[in-house]
Design an enzyme around this catalytic site. Structure first.
Site, mmCIF file in Angstrom:
data_model
loop_
_atom_site.group_PDB
_atom_site.id
_atom_site.type_symbol
_atom_site.label_atom_id
_atom_site.label_comp_id
_atom_site.label_asym_id
_atom_site.label_seq_id
_atom_site.Cartn_x
_atom_site.Cartn_y
_atom_site.Cartn_z
ATOM 1 N N ILE A 26 0.838 -1.203 0.000
ATOM 2 C CA ILE A 26 0.000 0.000 0.000
ATOM 3 C C ILE A 26 0.875 1.255 0.000
ATOM 4 O O ILE A 26 0.593 2.229 -0.708
ATOM 5 C CB ILE A 26 -0.955 -0.030 1.214
ATOM 6 C CG1 ILE A 26 -1.964 -1.174 1.037
ATOM 7 C CG2 ILE A 26 -1.669 1.306 1.383
ATOM 8 C CD1 ILE A 26 -2.763 -1.503 2.297
ATOM 9 N N ASP A 45 11.818 3.625 4.870
ATOM 10 C CA ASP A 45 11.502 2.199 5.018
ATOM 11 C C ASP A 45 12.779 1.484 5.417
ATOM 12 O O ASP A 45 13.876 1.928 5.062
ATOM 13 C CB ASP A 45 10.964 1.649 3.677
ATOM 14 C CG ASP A 45 10.165 0.351 3.838
ATOM 15 O OD1 ASP A 45 10.705 -0.608 4.425
ATOM 16 O OD2 ASP A 45 9.018 0.315 3.383
ATOM 17 N N ASP A 63 14.497 2.797 10.335
ATOM 18 C CA ASP A 63 13.702 1.917 11.195
ATOM 19 C C ASP A 63 12.850 2.829 12.073
ATOM 20 O O ASP A 63 13.381 3.549 12.922
ATOM 21 C CB ASP A 63 14.625 1.044 12.050
ATOM 22 C CG ASP A 63 13.835 0.100 12.953
ATOM 23 O OD1 ASP A 63 12.591 0.272 13.074
ATOM 24 O OD2 ASP A 63 14.461 -0.807 13.537
ATOM 25 N N SER A 68 -6.425 0.095 10.286
ATOM 26 C CA SER A 68 -7.013 -1.129 9.713
ATOM 27 C C SER A 68 -8.418 -1.322 10.261
ATOM 28 O O SER A 68 -8.709 -0.894 11.391
ATOM 29 C CB SER A 68 -6.161 -2.346 10.105
ATOM 30 O OG SER A 68 -6.813 -3.542 9.715
ATOM 31 N N TYR A 88 -1.801 -6.960 16.757
ATOM 32 C CA TYR A 88 -1.973 -6.110 15.563
ATOM 33 C C TYR A 88 -3.264 -5.299 15.695
ATOM 34 O O TYR A 88 -3.261 -4.076 15.494
ATOM 35 C CB TYR A 88 -2.012 -6.998 14.312
ATOM 36 C CG TYR A 88 -2.265 -6.251 13.029
ATOM 37 C CD1 TYR A 88 -1.239 -5.566 12.381
ATOM 38 C CD2 TYR A 88 -3.529 -6.236 12.443
ATOM 39 C CE1 TYR A 88 -1.467 -4.875 11.191
ATOM 40 C CE2 TYR A 88 -3.767 -5.555 11.250
ATOM 41 C CZ TYR A 88 -2.734 -4.872 10.634
ATOM 42 O OH TYR A 88 -2.967 -4.186 9.466
ATOM 43 N N VAL A 136 -6.274 -6.354 1.339
ATOM 44 C CA VAL A 136 -5.447 -5.962 0.189
ATOM 45 C C VAL A 136 -4.328 -6.999 0.047
ATOM 46 O O VAL A 136 -3.658 -7.316 1.037
ATOM 47 C CB VAL A 136 -4.823 -4.559 0.402
ATOM 48 C CG1 VAL A 136 -4.093 -4.111 -0.858
ATOM 49 C CG2 VAL A 136 -5.880 -3.538 0.796
ATOM 50 N N THR A 144 -1.037 -8.094 -0.146
ATOM 51 C CA THR A 144 0.316 -7.577 0.073
ATOM 52 C C THR A 144 1.080 -8.620 0.901
ATOM 53 O O THR A 144 0.462 -9.542 1.446
ATOM 54 C CB THR A 144 0.289 -6.273 0.895
ATOM 55 O OG1 THR A 144 -0.228 -6.585 2.197
ATOM 56 C CG2 THR A 144 -0.572 -5.186 0.250
HETATM 57 P P1 NAD Z 1 3.659 -4.500 3.414
HETATM 58 O O1 NAD Z 1 4.256 -5.552 4.272
HETATM 59 O O2 NAD Z 1 3.545 -4.728 1.939
HETATM 60 O O3 NAD Z 1 4.418 -3.113 3.643
HETATM 61 C C1 NAD Z 1 4.831 -2.682 4.897
HETATM 62 C C2 NAD Z 1 6.116 -1.893 4.726
HETATM 63 O O4 NAD Z 1 6.484 -1.404 6.025
HETATM 64 C C3 NAD Z 1 7.280 -2.732 4.202
HETATM 65 O O5 NAD Z 1 7.934 -2.081 3.124
HETATM 66 C C4 NAD Z 1 8.209 -2.838 5.415
HETATM 67 O O6 NAD Z 1 9.593 -2.916 5.072
HETATM 68 C C5 NAD Z 1 7.893 -1.556 6.160
HETATM 69 N N1 NAD Z 1 8.262 -1.637 7.568
HETATM 70 C C6 NAD Z 1 7.936 -2.621 8.456
HETATM 71 N N2 NAD Z 1 8.502 -2.376 9.647
HETATM 72 C C7 NAD Z 1 9.186 -1.207 9.520
HETATM 73 C C8 NAD Z 1 9.998 -0.442 10.406
HETATM 74 N N3 NAD Z 1 10.231 -0.835 11.672
HETATM 75 N N4 NAD Z 1 10.554 0.684 9.949
HETATM 76 C C9 NAD Z 1 10.351 1.093 8.656
HETATM 77 N N5 NAD Z 1 9.613 0.385 7.772
HETATM 78 C C10 NAD Z 1 9.045 -0.746 8.204
HETATM 79 O O7 NAD Z 1 2.226 -4.251 4.056
HETATM 80 P P2 NAD Z 1 0.899 -3.487 3.551
HETATM 81 O O8 NAD Z 1 -0.168 -4.485 3.546
HETATM 82 O O9 NAD Z 1 1.169 -2.675 2.360
HETATM 83 O O10 NAD Z 1 0.646 -2.560 4.812
HETATM 84 C C11 NAD Z 1 0.647 -1.135 4.748
HETATM 85 C C12 NAD Z 1 -0.284 -0.627 5.830
HETATM 86 O O11 NAD Z 1 -1.637 -1.040 5.548
HETATM 87 C C13 NAD Z 1 0.031 -1.163 7.229
HETATM 88 O O12 NAD Z 1 -0.138 -0.126 8.168
HETATM 89 C C14 NAD Z 1 -1.014 -2.236 7.428
HETATM 90 O O13 NAD Z 1 -1.299 -2.454 8.799
HETATM 91 C C15 NAD Z 1 -2.192 -1.617 6.712
HETATM 92 N N6 NAD Z 1 -3.256 -2.570 6.341
HETATM 93 C C16 NAD Z 1 -3.047 -3.523 5.388
HETATM 94 C C17 NAD Z 1 -4.085 -4.388 5.050
HETATM 95 C C18 NAD Z 1 -3.943 -5.452 4.006
HETATM 96 O O14 NAD Z 1 -4.892 -6.225 3.765
HETATM 97 N N7 NAD Z 1 -2.814 -5.555 3.332
HETATM 98 C C19 NAD Z 1 -5.336 -4.294 5.693
HETATM 99 C C20 NAD Z 1 -5.510 -3.307 6.658
HETATM 100 C C21 NAD Z 1 -4.447 -2.450 6.964
#
Ligand code: NAD
Length: 269
Positions: free
Chosen positions: A19, A38, A64, A146, A159, A192, A194
């Protein structure tokens, strides 16, 4: 609709994947300059790819978000390289990697990493950007939370709890920062595809007896049919569209809101 954010500076945490990457692309497509913070190895190439595809200035900063000093350094480096930060979209987050139903499946110690990244990471990001925005009397912040933070989701309790905390903190910061012309909102995706979402399935699947294990696609299809009225996955771009709109002045009167982009998964009344 013209969003008029060309040459604005947008920070996207977690922008190297999923996302966050779609959000970074959404800003770049509107002509904004984009900084990706990131800890993923591809952070610099992700930013460089955006620059060449959309002909905008970008920077990728290995950060981080659990480390307050690194976040402060990233904010300073972004301002130096791209200019003062106009928009922040905080996407970086993790799940516990364990299936949490019932909650006693997890040990209390299993909660720590998730709370550290998802809650303290959010706090570090907010602290790093609020003061400069206050001085300029403008800015927007979107926290990606979320639906799990609104429904007592049993899949991964740390979470879910962390995402509820993010919504609450967004409301708190929205009230604090409104007098300074800064808007803060939460956007909540539903389902989503991912790496993070796949990790939720993986943790579930590993807990099942062999005859009940499912593919990611079958697991998701059943879940979506059961809980998503519109009956479809959301794409990263669906979330990004809402985020970029909310960051623009087209949403000038929207602050402190929790906006679900979830196909109707959660409906408030
Ligand atoms: P993703 O795993 O594809 O991306 C997450 C990114 O965060 C990665 O690039 C990772 O390297 C980075 N990251 C993790 N820990 C980190 C840290 N300590 N410091 C810096 N970067 C860090 O996940 P996503 O699904 O794209 O999630 C993005 C957001 O959407 C999140 O907040 C997630 O909770 C939220 N979300 C996702 C979904 C879904 O279905 N995918 C649903 C609800 C909410």
């Amino acid at each position: 609709m013209k969003l008029q954010i060309k040459d604005h500076v947008a920070v996207v945490t977690g922008g190297a994947s999923g996302i966050g990457l779609a959000v970074a692309r959404g800003f770049a497509a509107e002509g904004a300059r984009v900084a990706i913070w990131d800890l993923a190895k591809n952070v610099t190439t992700a930013a460089a790819d955006l620059a060449s595809e959309f002909d905008v200035s970008t920077c990728g900063i290995a950060t981080d978000i659990c480390d307050e000093a690194q976040v402060l350094d990233a904010a300073a480096a972004t301002a130096r390289e791209l200019g003062p930060i106009d928009h922040v979209v905080h996407c970086a987050a993790i799940g516990s990697g364990k299936f949490g139903f019932p909650f006693t499946n997890l040990q209390p110690s299993d909660w720590r990493a998730t709370l550290e990244v998802n809650i303290m990471g959010t706090v570090h990001v907010a602290h790093a950007v609020a003061e400069p925005m206050k001085q300029r009397k403008s800015g927007t912040i979107v926290f990606i939370s979320s639906v799990a933070g609104q429904i007592g989701s049993q899949t991964d309790p740390p979470y879910s709890a962390s995402k509820a905390a993010v919504i609450n903190f967004a409301q708190c910061t929205a009230k604090d920062l409104a007098p300074h012309g800064i808007r803060v909102n939460s956007v909540c995706p539903g389902m989503v595809q991912t790496p993070l979402n796949r990790g939720v399935w993986q943790a579930w699947n590993e807990q099942q007896p062999p005859d009940q294990q499912r593919t990611y696609e079958d697991w998701a299809e059943e879940k979506i049919k059961a809980v998503v009225p519109l009956g479809q996955w959301q794409t990263p771009e669906d979330i990004a569209d809402m985020v970029v709109f909310l960051s623009s002045n087209r949403a000038a009167h929207v602050t402190g809101q929790t906006i679900n982009v979830d196909g109707g998964f959660v409906m408030h009344w």
